[in-house]
Design an enzyme around this catalytic site. Sequence first.
Site, mmCIF file in Angstrom:
data_model
loop_
_atom_site.group_PDB
_atom_site.id
_atom_site.type_symbol
_atom_site.label_atom_id
_atom_site.label_comp_id
_atom_site.label_asym_id
_atom_site.label_seq_id
_atom_site.Cartn_x
_atom_site.Cartn_y
_atom_site.Cartn_z
ATOM 1 N N ARG A 128 0.866 -1.194 0.000
ATOM 2 C CA ARG A 128 0.000 0.000 0.000
ATOM 3 C C ARG A 128 0.899 1.239 0.000
ATOM 4 N NH1 ARG A 128 -4.960 -2.356 1.718
ATOM 5 N NH2 ARG A 128 -6.126 -1.024 0.335
ATOM 6 N N GLN A 133 0.291 2.408 -6.032
ATOM 7 C CA GLN A 133 -1.121 2.781 -5.959
ATOM 8 C C GLN A 133 -1.908 2.376 -7.207
ATOM 9 O OE1 GLN A 133 -1.215 6.844 -4.742
ATOM 10 N NE2 GLN A 133 -2.788 6.456 -3.216
ATOM 11 N N SER A 139 -7.877 -1.837 -3.213
ATOM 12 C CA SER A 139 -8.537 -0.525 -3.121
ATOM 13 C C SER A 139 -9.628 -0.399 -4.180
ATOM 14 C CB SER A 139 -7.528 0.612 -3.302
ATOM 15 O OG SER A 139 -6.734 0.729 -2.159
ATOM 16 N N TYR A 235 -2.584 -0.641 7.784
ATOM 17 C CA TYR A 235 -3.775 -1.409 8.161
ATOM 18 C C TYR A 235 -4.098 -1.222 9.637
ATOM 19 C CZ TYR A 235 -3.463 -4.036 3.783
ATOM 20 O OH TYR A 235 -3.440 -4.400 2.465
HETATM 21 P P1 NAD Z 1 -9.156 -2.923 5.546
HETATM 22 O O1 NAD Z 1 -10.137 -3.351 4.516
HETATM 23 O O2 NAD Z 1 -8.063 -3.862 5.954
HETATM 24 O O3 NAD Z 1 -9.961 -2.514 6.882
HETATM 25 C C1 NAD Z 1 -11.045 -1.620 6.861
HETATM 26 C C2 NAD Z 1 -10.968 -0.664 8.020
HETATM 27 O O4 NAD Z 1 -11.357 -1.314 9.225
HETATM 28 C C3 NAD Z 1 -9.577 -0.087 8.287
HETATM 29 O O5 NAD Z 1 -9.651 1.312 8.147
HETATM 30 C C4 NAD Z 1 -9.287 -0.519 9.722
HETATM 31 O O6 NAD Z 1 -8.573 0.486 10.455
HETATM 32 C C5 NAD Z 1 -10.677 -0.689 10.288
HETATM 33 N N1 NAD Z 1 -10.753 -1.496 11.489
HETATM 34 C C6 NAD Z 1 -10.103 -2.640 11.826
HETATM 35 N N2 NAD Z 1 -10.464 -3.045 13.069
HETATM 36 C C7 NAD Z 1 -11.354 -2.138 13.542
HETATM 37 C C8 NAD Z 1 -12.083 -2.001 14.750
HETATM 38 N N3 NAD Z 1 -11.947 -2.883 15.740
HETATM 39 N N4 NAD Z 1 -12.901 -0.929 14.893
HETATM 40 C C9 NAD Z 1 -13.036 -0.026 13.891
HETATM 41 N N5 NAD Z 1 -12.380 -0.099 12.730
HETATM 42 C C10 NAD Z 1 -11.544 -1.133 12.551
HETATM 43 O O7 NAD Z 1 -8.501 -1.555 5.172
HETATM 44 P P2 NAD Z 1 -8.274 -0.883 3.745
HETATM 45 O O8 NAD Z 1 -9.522 -0.227 3.342
HETATM 46 O O9 NAD Z 1 -7.724 -1.902 2.824
HETATM 47 O O10 NAD Z 1 -7.203 0.241 4.050
HETATM 48 C C11 NAD Z 1 -6.405 0.265 5.213
HETATM 49 C C12 NAD Z 1 -5.532 1.502 5.240
HETATM 50 O O11 NAD Z 1 -4.622 1.508 4.163
HETATM 51 C C13 NAD Z 1 -6.280 2.814 5.157
HETATM 52 O O12 NAD Z 1 -5.613 3.703 6.008
HETATM 53 C C14 NAD Z 1 -6.059 3.268 3.758
HETATM 54 O O13 NAD Z 1 -6.149 4.674 3.628
HETATM 55 C C15 NAD Z 1 -4.656 2.772 3.537
HETATM 56 N N6 NAD Z 1 -4.380 2.621 2.105
HETATM 57 C C16 NAD Z 1 -3.240 3.196 1.593
HETATM 58 C C17 NAD Z 1 -2.978 3.078 0.240
HETATM 59 C C18 NAD Z 1 -1.728 3.694 -0.372
HETATM 60 O O14 NAD Z 1 -1.039 4.413 0.290
HETATM 61 N N7 NAD Z 1 -1.433 3.392 -1.608
HETATM 62 C C19 NAD Z 1 -3.817 2.368 -0.584
HETATM 63 C C20 NAD Z 1 -4.960 1.788 -0.030
HETATM 64 C C21 NAD Z 1 -5.219 1.916 1.329
#
Ligand code: NAD
Length: 390
Positions: A128, A133, A139, A235
């Site tokens: 990530r 990206q 995503s 994550y």
């Molecule tokens: P994910 O699908 O793994 O999880 C979904 C969300 O659930 C996450 O935001 C996580 O913090 C939350 N979560 C986990 N346990 C929880 C709890 N007990 N209570 C409440 N919330 C909880 O996550 P994702 O959508 O794949 O993305 C995770 C992170 O990665 C995000 O910060 C996103 O912005 C980041 N991201 C970065 C890039 C990049 O830099 N290229 C790309 C994609 C995502």
Amino acid sequence: MIVGVPKESYPGERRVALVPVVVPNLVKAGFEVVVQAGAGVEAGYPDALYVEKGAKVLPTRAELFSAADIVVQVLCYGSNDVTGKADLPLLRRGQLLVGFLRPLGSLEVIQQIAQTGVTSFSVELVPRTTRAQSMDALSSMGTICGYKAVLIAADTLPRIFPMLTTAAGTITPARVLVIGAGVAGLQAIATARRLGAVVSAYDLRPASKEQVQSLGGRFVELPIEAKDAQDARGYGTAQDETFYAKQRELLARVVADSDVVITTAVVPGKKAPVLVTTEMVKAMAPGSVIFDLAGERGGNCELTQSGKTVVEYGVTLIGRINIATEVPYHASQMYARNITAFLSHLGKEGKLNLQDEITRETLLTKDGEIVNQRVREFFKMPALVALGQA
Ligand code: NAD
């Protein structure tokens, strides 16, 4: 290098790994593209469109696998636990395979894939990072899922989403709560806002507060702090049961006040935490809807039945899985762009540069072995000697 696109075989799967519009980009990058007949039809891309863009169509799956140096799929064996195994005899040593392989799922399945000798890349493992990206299929699919979940929930709710002032009186807006504000959650917030709902959201990562607010959502502040809420890859992290119990207690009021709850809270490689209990469901108004996007991973709601929609205590609980396939045109388009970026990154010679972070971290199996360090650690396998230039 010939890139082959088989027809997806998971029951009900309508997506396709490459769409016609990316074919010229791949050809320009030095690849040839072959497609199994009918592969894109259900996503809205007939064979003739692929041919028009320079791809060749092959009639059977066996011919496709045999012709391809690189097989690109959406759901490979691993994530396709229903029909995926039938592809194993079609794979060969040194051939490249790219797709969703569920690398932290079943060790036995990944070992079976490794034993074919195929060089497999799991899109779930794409780092990530900013540089990767454009290749981030998680995503892309998260975006589609968040959008579609809100539409399905809105369609199920016996109320409308926007506030309306009419001659027949005023209708108050629906209240939507999103638990887990990652990619899917943020898209759910944006979509629910566009439909006119009042949206609040919660995530254990404090960094998500600003993102929620920038989309017009209210961030639910709970007076508890997660320990190391975010790992190095961005994550959310697993917390202990005491934390989850406190979360449930504090979320109870907000859940009871919501017409729709969309849950997306997951931690990679772990069962989803239970954040909505039976008692919390009972406290919701009849007709309320919970869409549990974590259903495939055990569910954030105690009453979710993975793959099913059930009504409990007057609340509709949606545990439908593989939602991205319900928007096959755009889900395929986004996935195809991610895959094209990844293939262009690998290069047309197919010579793997394992010094490169994206290539190394995405590589799952090679020469009969599971070679991914993160996956080996996860399954507590002994470390391999450092991988060099392949
Ligand atoms: P994910 O699908 O793994 O999880 C979904 C969300 O659930 C996450 O935001 C996580 O913090 C939350 N979560 C986990 N346990 C929880 C709890 N007990 N209570 C409440 N919330 C909880 O996550 P994702 O959508 O794949 O993305 C995770 C992170 O990665 C995000 O910060 C996103 O912005 C980041 N991201 C970065 C890039 C990049 O830099 N290229 C790309 C994609 C995502």
